[in-house]
Design an enzyme around this catalytic site. Sequence first.
Site, PDB file in Angstrom:
ATOM      1  N   HIS A 169       0.855  -1.193   0.000  1.00 15.49           N
ATOM      2  CA  HIS A 169       0.000   0.000   0.000  1.00 15.49           C
ATOM      3  C   HIS A 169       0.891   1.244   0.000  1.00 15.49           C
ATOM      4  O   HIS A 169       1.971   1.234   0.582  1.00 15.49           O
ATOM      5  CB  HIS A 169      -0.889  -0.035   1.247  1.00 15.49           C
ATOM      6  CG  HIS A 169      -1.963   1.004   1.276  1.00 15.49           C
ATOM      7  ND1 HIS A 169      -2.787   1.277   0.198  1.00 15.49           N
ATOM      8  CD2 HIS A 169      -2.373   1.838   2.268  1.00 15.49           C
ATOM      9  CE1 HIS A 169      -3.643   2.241   0.543  1.00 15.49           C
ATOM     10  NE2 HIS A 169      -3.415   2.594   1.785  1.00 15.49           N
ATOM     11  N   ASN A 200      -4.048   8.458   4.875  1.00 17.69           N
ATOM     12  CA  ASN A 200      -4.455   7.352   4.013  1.00 17.69           C
ATOM     13  C   ASN A 200      -5.451   7.858   2.963  1.00 17.69           C
ATOM     14  O   ASN A 200      -5.849   9.040   2.989  1.00 17.69           O
ATOM     15  CB  ASN A 200      -5.081   6.252   4.882  1.00 17.69           C
ATOM     16  CG  ASN A 200      -5.031   4.886   4.218  1.00 17.69           C
ATOM     17  OD1 ASN A 200      -4.725   4.773   3.034  1.00 17.69           O
ATOM     18  ND2 ASN A 200      -5.352   3.852   4.977  1.00 17.69           N
TER      19      ASN A 200
END
Length: 313
Positions: free
Chosen positions: A263, A280
Site C-alpha cells: 500500500h 491514508n
Amino acid sequence: MNKLLAFAAITLLTVGIHQLSQTESVDQRLQFENYTTKYGKIYSPAEKAYRSKVYEDAMKQIQIQNADLSSTAKFGENQFTDLTPEEFAALYLTRNQSNMNLNAELYVPQGPVGASADWSNITKVKDQGNCGSCWAFSAVGAVETLLTLKGVLPSNTWLSEQQLVDCDRGTNNGCNGGFENLGISWAKKNGLTTSDKYPYVGKQQKCQISTGQYKPSGYQVVSASNMYTALSYQPITVAVDASSWQYYKTGVFDKCTLKSLNHAVLATGFQEDGVWIIKNSWGTGWGEKGYIRLPAQGNPCGVQNESYVAYLE
Ligand SMILES: *[C@@H]1O[C@H](CO)[C@@H](O)[C@H](O)[C@H]1NC(C)=O
Ligand SMILES: *[C@@H]1O[C@H](CO)[C@@H](O)[C@H](O)[C@H]1NC(C)=O
Ligand SMILES: *[C@@H]1O[C@H](CO)[C@@H](O)[C@H](O)[C@H]1NC(C)=O
Ligand SMILES: *[C@@H]1O[C@H](CO)[C@@H](O)[C@H](O)[C@H]1NC(C)=O
C-alpha cells in the site's frame, strides 16, 4: 468487485447459506442491518448471509484486539468490516512490489530537522473507493502539497488522481496497482490537471485530459535516516504493509506486519513524542478522520523502506 463476488461465491458453496443464518441471533442480525444501512451496502439475500457472517467474525476480532490494554491502538467498525482479510487485500492492497531504482536521484537534506512537523492543514483526505489506486493518491498527495507549499498551486485546490489512473498507462496499472514514484514522473513529464476538471470516478476510463499545468521537477529517494529532515519541510510518499490496517480506528498503531509493501500513502509529519503522522486514502470514516499514527521507532509496517519526495527546482 469481480474478485469480491468470486470470494463470496466460493465461501457460499463450501459453507452453505443455511448453516450461516442458523447461528445468528436476532441482535446480530439487527446490528448487521444497521451496518448495511449506515454504509449503503446492497446485497442479494445469498451474499447478505455470507457478509453477515464475515461481519460477525470481524466484530469478534475487533473485540479481542481492543482488549489489549497495553496498546493505545483501538479498532472498530468501518466500510471494510464485512470483507474477509483476503478480500480486503485483493481489493485494496494492490501496490506492486518494490520499484526502488538504485540509480534514482537521492534526497539531500537542505536544512535542520524540526522538533515536530504537521502538514495535514494543506492536505485533504480522499477516498480511492473500490479501485487499487493508492499509488496515484500517494503521488498526487506529494505533488499537490509540494506545489501548495511553493505557492504554485492555490490552497484548497486539488490535483487529479483519476488522470493518473486513466492516462499513466506505460508502467502503472490503473485500479490494479502501480508505483507512486512513477506517478510523480508522469506528472513531471505531462503535468497534472485539477480534480475539478478531471474528477475521481474510481474506475479505469479512457484518458480524457492527457496534460495539465501542474508539474513537479521529479522525485527523489528519501533514505530511512532522512525521513525526519524531509518531513520537516514537506510531506513524503511512504510504502507500507497495510495488511493489519483493516479495522484501525484510533491511537498509535503498533500491530504492524511486514511481508510486502502492498500500500502507498502520504506521511504528513511527525510528533515530538516519536510518532509518524500518515494520511491514508480510504476516506475520513477510516482511522483518525482518515489518518493513522505509527511509532517512529523500529520501522513499523515497513514505513521507512521506500519513500519519495516530489521536488521543484
Ligand atoms: C440498530 O439501530 C437502531 C436505530 O439507530 C438502534 O436503536 C438499535 O439499538 C441498533 N441495533 C443494534 C443491534 O445495533
Ligand atoms: C499549517 O501548518 C504549518 C506547520 O505547522 C504552519 O506553519 C502554517 O501556518 C499552517 N497554515 C495554516 C493555513 O493553518
Ligand atoms: C504490477 O502488478 C500487476 C499485477 O500483478 C501487473 O500486471 C503489472 O504489470 C505490474 N506492474 C509493474 C510496473 O510491475
Ligand atoms: C524493509 O527494509 C528492511 C531493512 O532494509 C529489509 O530487511 C526488509 O526486507 C524490507 N522489507 C520489505 C518488505 O521491503
